[in-house]
Write an enzyme that holds these catalytic residues in place. Structure first.
Site, PDB file in Angstrom:
ATOM      1  N   ARG A 111     -43.354 -73.502  23.832  1.00 16.87           N
ATOM      2  CA  ARG A 111     -42.446 -73.770  22.709  1.00 16.87           C
ATOM      3  C   ARG A 111     -42.832 -75.110  22.102  1.00 16.87           C
ATOM      4  O   ARG A 111     -42.657 -76.144  22.746  1.00 16.87           O
ATOM      5  CB  ARG A 111     -41.001 -73.779  23.224  1.00 16.87           C
ATOM      6  CG  ARG A 111     -39.963 -73.997  22.147  1.00 16.87           C
ATOM      7  CD  ARG A 111     -38.549 -74.026  22.739  1.00 16.87           C
ATOM      8  NE  ARG A 111     -37.547 -74.184  21.698  1.00 16.87           N
ATOM      9  CZ  ARG A 111     -37.181 -75.364  21.188  1.00 16.87           C
ATOM     10  NH1 ARG A 111     -37.706 -76.473  21.645  1.00 16.87           N
ATOM     11  NH2 ARG A 111     -36.266 -75.410  20.227  1.00 16.87           N
ATOM     12  N   LYS A 143     -41.113 -84.473  23.397  1.00 16.58           N
ATOM     13  CA  LYS A 143     -39.978 -84.977  24.175  1.00 16.58           C
ATOM     14  C   LYS A 143     -40.244 -86.370  24.729  1.00 16.58           C
ATOM     15  O   LYS A 143     -41.370 -86.860  24.736  1.00 16.58           O
ATOM     16  CB  LYS A 143     -39.623 -83.990  25.299  1.00 16.58           C
ATOM     17  CG  LYS A 143     -38.935 -82.748  24.735  1.00 16.58           C
ATOM     18  CD  LYS A 143     -38.432 -81.796  25.787  1.00 16.58           C
ATOM     19  CE  LYS A 143     -37.758 -80.602  25.092  1.00 16.58           C
ATOM     20  NZ  LYS A 143     -37.336 -79.562  26.043  1.00 16.58           N
TER      21      LYS A 143
HETATM   22  C1  PT1 Z   1     -36.621 -76.024  25.848  1.00 21.20           C
HETATM   23  C2  PT1 Z   1     -35.831 -76.369  24.708  1.00 21.20           C
HETATM   24  C3  PT1 Z   1     -35.149 -75.314  24.045  1.00 21.20           C
HETATM   25  N1  PT1 Z   1     -35.715 -77.645  24.255  1.00 21.20           N
HETATM   26  C4  PT1 Z   1     -36.005 -73.773  25.581  1.00 21.20           C
HETATM   27  N2  PT1 Z   1     -35.262 -74.030  24.499  1.00 21.20           N
HETATM   28  C5  PT1 Z   1     -34.923 -77.919  23.182  1.00 21.20           C
HETATM   29  N3  PT1 Z   1     -36.113 -72.484  26.041  1.00 21.20           N
HETATM   30  C6  PT1 Z   1     -34.253 -76.866  22.538  1.00 21.20           C
HETATM   31  C7  PT1 Z   1     -36.223 -85.282  25.150  1.00 21.20           C
HETATM   32  O1  PT1 Z   1     -36.281 -85.546  26.367  1.00 21.20           O
HETATM   33  O2  PT1 Z   1     -37.286 -76.919  26.546  1.00 21.20           O
HETATM   34  N4  PT1 Z   1     -36.685 -74.744  26.259  1.00 21.20           N
HETATM   35  N5  PT1 Z   1     -34.371 -75.602  22.971  1.00 21.20           N
HETATM   36  C8  PT1 Z   1     -34.790 -79.341  22.695  1.00 21.20           C
HETATM   37  N6  PT1 Z   1     -34.122 -80.178  23.643  1.00 21.20           N
HETATM   38  C9  PT1 Z   1     -34.568 -81.466  23.971  1.00 21.20           C
HETATM   39  C10 PT1 Z   1     -34.391 -81.937  25.276  1.00 21.20           C
HETATM   40  C11 PT1 Z   1     -35.253 -82.248  23.047  1.00 21.20           C
HETATM   41  C12 PT1 Z   1     -34.911 -83.175  25.654  1.00 21.20           C
HETATM   42  C13 PT1 Z   1     -35.760 -83.489  23.400  1.00 21.20           C
HETATM   43  C14 PT1 Z   1     -35.607 -83.970  24.715  1.00 21.20           C
HETATM   44  O3  PT1 Z   1     -36.701 -86.030  24.270  1.00 21.20           O
END
Ligand code: PT1
Length: 280
Positions: free
Chosen positions: A256, A222
């Site tokens: 995760r 992230k």
């Molecule tokens: C997470 C999560 C998810 N993240 C759970 N499920 C994502 N339970 C998808 C960035 O800042 O943390 N927990 N499912 C993916 N979402 C993101 C959010 C991807 C922020 C990248 C960023 O780069």
């Protein structure tokens, strides 16, 4: 939940569990080559299991900041063939990353053991679908929608505010018929938080233990990792493994991640420092 699906791992196991991320989105596994996208997704899942993943999280809707909405039919078309193939060929625990009650029901019918909802069962019918499925449920903190959440970062105290939100969700799940031993919570790294707020949550992660249910965290690749390391998304595996290790040290029970092998090795080193000295 289908009797044919692999049961979930024990969320209260004596070591943190590794959840491998499998994006069933069109851009992830289609290059017009010899293998179709389901075969590629299956190969990716198999590789993660061989590297030490305890379960595979299948998602058909991108929820990263600014992501577009996908229709339910589109989402079903992306995730169902992948889940069915994994259940058929790999017999491993599968989690479904969705906010749609229809996708929750269909995925758990074919064996998914965990519903992972970044919208914390806020869509109409989601709580009922989750309760009826008999599956475990992970509820995450976010504000607004992925398309708009970047501007919603005003908190009194990000850790306290997120804990209050999750405590309320746990109550609602219990009232709705999901027993506590099937509930996990996630503070939602990168969802309506600045990088500073994300690192405040990581630093104070132990405070989430007051919720009394296992904590799942996702920081893999992230922006917070990019901000700390200066690396682009394809070079964040090492930073992500370090973040996962710090989360494990502060009590996270499920990690995760995209980079399963790097996470497994980081956890093995961490485990060797623990009282028992027993390796993961
Ligand atoms: C997470 C999560 C998810 N993240 C759970 N499920 C994502 N339970 C998808 C960035 O800042 O943390 N927990 N499912 C993916 N979402 C993101 C959010 C991807 C922020 C990248 C960023 O780069």
């Amino acid at each position: 939940m289908s009797s044919t699906g692999a049961p979930c791992p024990d969320w209260r196991a004596d070591r943190p569990l590794i959840m491998g991320i499998l994006n069933a989105t069109p851009d992830s596994f289609s290059d017009g080559g010899r293998w179709n996208s389901v075969d590629k997704a299956l190969a990716a899942a198999e590789a993660m299991l061989e590297s030490g993943a305890d379960l595979i999280d299948v998602g058909g809707e991108s929820t990263r900041p600014g992501a577009e909405h996908v229709s339910v039919d589109e989402e079903l078309g992306r995730v169902m063939p992948v889940i069915e193939a994994i259940e058929r060929d790999l017999h491993c625990p599968v989690s479904i990353d969705t906010s749609s009650p229809v996708v929750m029901s269909r995925a758990t019918d074919v064996g998914a053991c965990l519903i992972n909802d970044v919208r914390a069962l806020s869509r109409p019918g989601a709580l009922e679908a989750a309760a009826a499925s008999g599956a475990s449920v992970c509820v995450m903190h976010m504000r607004g929608e992925p398309g708009t959440m970047a501007s919603r970062t005003d908190y009194d105290d990000v850790v306290r505010d997120v804990i209050d939100f999750l405590a309320d969700r746990i109550d609602r799940l219990q009232s709705g018929g999901v027993p506590l031993d099937r509930v996990l919570v996630d503070p939602g790294f990168g969802f309506a938080k600045t990088t500073e707020q994300n690192f405040t949550m990581l630093r104070r992660l132990e405070e989430f233990e007051c919720l009394g249910v296992p904590l799942l965290v996702g920081m893999s690749r992230k922006r917070m990792i990019g901000d700390a390391t200066g690396e682009p998304v394809e070079r964040r595996a090492t930073g992500s493994a370090a973040a996962a290790l710090l989360a494990a040290e502060r009590g996270a029970r499920v990690l995760r991640v995209h980079d399963v092998e790097a996470t497994r090795d980081a956890l093995a080193v961490w485990a060797a420092t623990r009282d028992s000295g027993r390796v993961v």
